[in-house]
Design a protein around this motif. Structure first.
Motif, PDB file in Angstrom:
ATOM      1  N   HIS A 210       1.965   5.476   4.124  1.00 48.93           N
ATOM      2  CA  HIS A 210       0.508   5.306   4.064  1.00 48.93           C
ATOM      3  C   HIS A 210      -0.053   5.971   2.804  1.00 48.93           C
ATOM      4  CE1 HIS A 210      -3.631   4.945   5.445  1.00 48.93           C
ATOM      5  NE2 HIS A 210      -3.786   6.234   5.221  1.00 48.93           N
ATOM      6  N   ARG A 211       0.432   7.162   2.492  1.00 46.92           N
ATOM      7  CA  ARG A 211      -0.052   7.865   1.295  1.00 46.92           C
ATOM      8  C   ARG A 211       0.335   7.115   0.025  1.00 46.92           C
ATOM      9  NH1 ARG A 211       2.186  12.548   2.089  1.00 46.92           N
ATOM     10  NH2 ARG A 211       3.821  12.506   0.490  1.00 46.92           N
ATOM     11  N   ILE A 212       1.562   6.566   0.015  1.00 38.09           N
ATOM     12  CA  ILE A 212       2.002   5.801  -1.153  1.00 38.09           C
ATOM     13  C   ILE A 212       1.141   4.556  -1.339  1.00 38.09           C
ATOM     14  CG2 ILE A 212       3.904   4.379  -2.028  1.00 38.09           C
ATOM     15  CD1 ILE A 212       5.804   6.456  -0.742  1.00 38.09           C
ATOM     16  N   CYS A 213       0.838   3.892  -0.237  1.00 45.29           N
ATOM     17  CA  CYS A 213      -0.006   2.690  -0.322  1.00 45.29           C
ATOM     18  C   CYS A 213      -1.407   3.024  -0.825  1.00 45.29           C
ATOM     19  CB  CYS A 213      -0.078   1.999   1.033  1.00 45.29           C
ATOM     20  SG  CYS A 213       1.477   1.220   1.539  1.00 45.29           S
ATOM     21  N   GLN A 214      -1.932   4.182  -0.434  1.00 46.83           N
ATOM     22  CA  GLN A 214      -3.231   4.604  -0.954  1.00 46.83           C
ATOM     23  C   GLN A 214      -3.156   4.851  -2.455  1.00 46.83           C
ATOM     24  OE1 GLN A 214      -4.010   7.956   1.752  1.00 46.83           O
ATOM     25  NE2 GLN A 214      -5.756   6.820   2.550  1.00 46.83           N
ATOM     26  N   THR A 215      -2.054   5.435  -2.906  1.00 48.40           N
ATOM     27  CA  THR A 215      -1.858   5.648  -4.344  1.00 48.40           C
ATOM     28  C   THR A 215      -1.828   4.320  -5.076  1.00 48.40           C
ATOM     29  OG1 THR A 215      -0.623   7.686  -3.952  1.00 48.40           O
ATOM     30  CG2 THR A 215      -0.317   6.615  -6.087  1.00 48.40           C
ATOM     31  N   ILE A 216      -1.125   3.356  -4.503  1.00 48.63           N
ATOM     32  CA  ILE A 216      -1.055   2.032  -5.117  1.00 48.63           C
ATOM     33  C   ILE A 216      -2.439   1.402  -5.206  1.00 48.63           C
ATOM     34  CG2 ILE A 216      -0.210  -0.325  -4.744  1.00 48.63           C
ATOM     35  CD1 ILE A 216       2.362   0.930  -3.602  1.00 48.63           C
ATOM     36  N   GLU A 217      -3.239   1.513  -4.144  1.00 47.68           N
ATOM     37  CA  GLU A 217      -4.587   0.948  -4.150  1.00 47.68           C
ATOM     38  C   GLU A 217      -5.417   1.508  -5.289  1.00 47.68           C
ATOM     39  OE1 GLU A 217      -6.214  -1.430  -2.120  1.00 47.68           O
ATOM     40  OE2 GLU A 217      -4.121  -1.860  -1.660  1.00 47.68           O
ATOM     41  N   ARG A 218      -5.264   2.801  -5.549  1.00 49.07           N
ATOM     42  CA  ARG A 218      -6.048   3.428  -6.618  1.00 49.07           C
ATOM     43  C   ARG A 218      -5.577   3.014  -8.006  1.00 49.07           C
ATOM     44  NH1 ARG A 218      -5.490   7.982  -3.118  1.00 49.07           N
ATOM     45  NH2 ARG A 218      -3.791   8.796  -4.422  1.00 49.07           N
TER      46      ARG A 218
END
Length: 776
Positions: A210-218
């Motif tokens: 989930h944290r990695i996906c948030q990083t990708i979104e940014r």
């Protein structure tokens, strides 16, 4: 009926915090950490039954927490309807996307922060709703975030649908739905409580992913977003990164590509991003090559980006069931992102605004020219044409956007008008006309798409103006702009269009149905009776603009009408003289919410008020929302009736002279315009209060504001707003009790329809000053 609406317009500024606390308390919430309610606009729709309360609320940025209650009650269910919500709890801070449910324990150390605006649906179910049933009431010790899907999605959809129709449900319908919501929430809470002990290593992996996906979104805009860099930033191996994605049946490259395409899909179907070209959107999501983006988009969604954008606009238009589309075309309209467009940063000349100095104040002159106007929109980012001081006077030249209806008499020979309306196959002097996309990729009408139509001169910055101040604009003089055509020198002309956005458009009795008719008038400034007389009329026929676009309806401002394409009908309104009511339809300061705002719907910042009482000798008070205020004037009218039924007044270019006075926030106490949250008009004899269907539609609807204001306005809502504002004025300015205020309104206040054609419909309330001439 158990429905209760709330609007901050009903309360004086000092009373709003307590009133808002009551709204929150009804669903088990309170301001968190001593956070005070802001002094802006807020609305809420609330419905209650035994032990059940459902509220859809809209307000400014703030934080809320639990209002301590017994743990016998079910958790509070909260669902954001716009991005920007953050859950703060012992487990840290977590951004909650739209569509996710949050179940919040009645007690505990948690808070919800709405970083931009508070837009949420909140359901509170207490033990009273269970009617003594022994259901083994589940308990949650900490907040739980539930993503959409499965049973939770059923609950969330019903919650959203019910909240949207709170004001139209009968009591029987509401009670049935309320019980369904109770049962669904009870089941969901049981499921979450039962699963809370099933945590293991998979939960750790899920949290990391989930944290990695948030990083990708940014970082979707980064063309060099590759697995190695993301893995390094997270302190894991690239191999482990790929394994994390394999646990959900995906891989890094496919996920990033899919997210980029999905985000581009969202922006292309979202009119708030319509000011951006397709290539700009592609670049924003890491596609450096427009052709590559177009191929990838077509492969994924079956249509090229341009066709998809136009298809979405047409689909939304069909769903709205209107013959034409005025304003933003889609149901889902996200808030305009703050940006500094090249257009807004263009070197707009401040020189050319002539100044004459006296010992006490300065007089300024702002002539009309292509470089000194903005066409069809308001913006907080526009550079000012001139800065003036409080007490200065300024003469502002304005043009009607309808001069192109008869260019031979209203444009030809007029250097200022020719500069603004200039349009050949090679060049359009003022390209943007409206707040829409510059590449015309929504409807293909032209740059700006005609999402806003008025030619506004300015803006004018007022030295020292800050949010919270009040700007007083006194109209000292209004002079019609005479024709500069050598064959018509000294004569004054105007135009009125019975257009497709008019109130009458679907009510024709005979003839061609439907139809648009343009009437050209001559204006006579006779000393005994200034009046207008119709010269001729013609039905609108498809017009081809100089760029080759065919306009079958009057859908884009400033399209030059070719005389050979129309048939003039003379002997129109024979022997009828229409008394003049010269006024400016548009007097506005810049709104604070977004950068590009359609000039058609009026609001708290003024704008397209279309009230003929704003003539010579009148004053309008406007609440300042941005530094400098940024005053603009336009949409000059020679005459208009209340209602503006056909869609326009007699539109006629005019020049106004104004005195501008700044009232600082600290000095407002005791003044009639203290606590001002709407345009207030003063004449020699009356106070005129302006009511709208949606007093601040940009704040009320947020992401959907510039679309929904066109579909949700009504005279009933506008009347309620005018009533609430007049009640507040009589109680807080005139010192009456609520009962006295209501009695006086019924006996002596005149309510009238201002307009029913500007998207945000208007009702005004007129209070005669004579009523208080004997009051000390």
């Amino acid at each position: 009926m158990s429905f209760r609406p709330f609007t901050s317009e009903s309360y004086a500024q000092d009373d709003r915090p307590e009133a808002w606390r009551d709204v929150l308390a009804a669903v088990g919430l309170q301001p968190a950490g001593g956070h005070c309610f802001f002094d802006g606009h807020a609305t809420a729709s609330h419905r209650h039954a035994d032990g059940v309360a459902l509220t859809r609320m809209v307000a400014g940025a703030q934080s809320v927490g639990p209002l301590a209650r017994t743990n016998d009650d079910l958790p509070i269910a909260l669902m954001p309807v716009e991005d920007g919500m953050v859950l703060k709890s012992a487990g840290g801070h977590r951004i909650i996307p739209i569509g996710h449910l949050v179940l919040l324990p009645r007690n505990g150390d948690w808070s919800i922060a709405f970083q931009r605006d508070m837009r949420a649906i909140v359901l509170s179910v207490t033990s009273d709703a269970l009617h003594g049933r022994h259901l083994g009431k589940p308990r949650l010790d900490e907040p739980r975030v539930v993503p959409p899907g499965g049973f939770a999605d059923v609950f969330a959809r019903l919650l959203d649908a019910t909240a949207r129709t709170l004001d139209t449900l009968s009591d029987a319908e509401w009670n049935s739905l309320a019980q369904s919501l109770v049962d669904l929430q009870l089941t969901l809470t049981h499921q979450l409580a039962a699963s809370s002990a099933d945590a293991g290593s998979s939960a750790t992996q899920a949290a990391l992913l989930h944290r990695i996906c948030q990083t990708i979104e940014r970082r979707l805009d980064d063309p060099d977003l590759v697995p190695a860099r993301v893995a390094e930033a997270e302190g894991i191996s690239e191999r482990y990164l790929q394994k994390l994605f394999e646990t959900v049946g995906d891989n890094f490259t496919h996920y990033v590509r899919e997210r980029r395409l999905q985000r581009a899909w969202t922006d292309l179907s979202n009119p708030t991003e319509a000011h951006r070209s397709i290539s700009e959107i592609a670049y924003a999501y890491g596609f450096g090559d427009s052709a590559h983006f177009s191929r990838a988009f077509r492969h994924r969604f079956g249509l090229p980006p341009r066709e998809f954008r136009q298809q979405e606009a047409e689909r939304a238009t069909f769903q709205h069931g209107v013959a034409g589309q005025r304003g933003w075309p889609q149901e889902a309209l996200a808030q305009l992102r703050a940006h500094q467009s090249a257009e807004a940063r263009s070197t707009t000349a401040r020189a050319g605004a002539d100044e004459q100095t006296t010992t006490e104040r300065r007089h300024h002159h702002l002539p009309v020219d292509a470089s000194r106007i903005h066409w069809g929109y308001f913006s907080r980012s526009l550079p000012p044409q001139v800065e003036i001081a409080s007490g200065d006077t300024i003469t502002i030249e304005t043009l009607t956007q309808h001069a192109s209806d008869a260019p031979d008499v209203m444009i030809t020979g007029d250097a200022g008008a020719e500069a603004v309306f200039g349009w050949t196959r090679e060049k359009k002097n003022v390209d943007r006309r409206g707040a829409g996309p510059m590449d015309a990729s929504v409807f293909g009408r032209g740059a700006g798409e005609g999402f806003g139509v008025h030619i506004c001169t300015g803006p004018v910055a007022i030295k020292g103006a800050q949010p919270g101040d009040v700007l007083e604009v006194r109209i000292l003089d209004i002079v019609p702009r005479a024709s500069r055509n050598p064959d018509h020198v000294g004569r004054v002309f105007g135009s009125s269009v019975a257009a497709w956005w008019g109130y009458h458009y679907n009510e024709f009795l005979g003839g061609l149905k439907p139809r648009e008719v343009v009437t050209i008038y001559e204006i006579f400034d006779d000393a005994e009776m200034p009046h207008a007389r119709a010269l001729y009329s013609y039905r609108w026929e498809p017009q081809t603009d100089p760029f080759g676009v065919v306009h079958t309806t009057y859908d884009y401002p400033g399209v030059p009408v070719a005389p050979a394409t129309i048939k003039r009908r003379h002997a129109v309104l024979d022997d009828i003289r229409i008394p003049l009511r010269p006024h400016f339809g548009v007097i506005a300061v810049a709104p604070r919410e977004v950068d590009f705002v359609d000039s058609v719907p009026p609001s708290y910042f003024g704008g397209n008020l279309d009230n003929w009482r704003l003539g010579k000798g009148a004053t309008v008070y406007l609440p300042v929302s941005v530094p400098g205020a940024l005053l603009s004037v336009g949409d000059p009218h020679a005459a208009q009736g209340d209602g503006e039924l056909s869609g326009t007044a007699i539109e006629c270019s005019m020049t106004g002279t104004f005195e501008v006075i700044l009232h600082k926030k600290a000095d407002l106490a005791g003044r009639p315009f203290a606590d001002l949250s709407y345009p207030l008009i003063e004449t020699e004899t009356d106070w005129v209060l302006t009511g709208f269907s949606h007093p601040n539609y940009l704040a009320e609807f947020g992401a959907q504001g510039q679309s929904q204001v066109y579909t949700k306005s009504s005279l009933d809502l506008a009347m309620k707003d005018a009533f609430r504002k007049m009640r507040r004025f009589l109680m807080n300015v005139k010192g009456l009790s609520e009962d006295e205020a209501i009695a006086l309104m019924s006996a002596a206040v005149d309510f009238g329809v201002t307009q029913v054609v500007d998207g945000n419909w208007g009702v005004h309330a007129i209070l005669s000053k004579r009523l208080f001439q004997n009051v000390p």
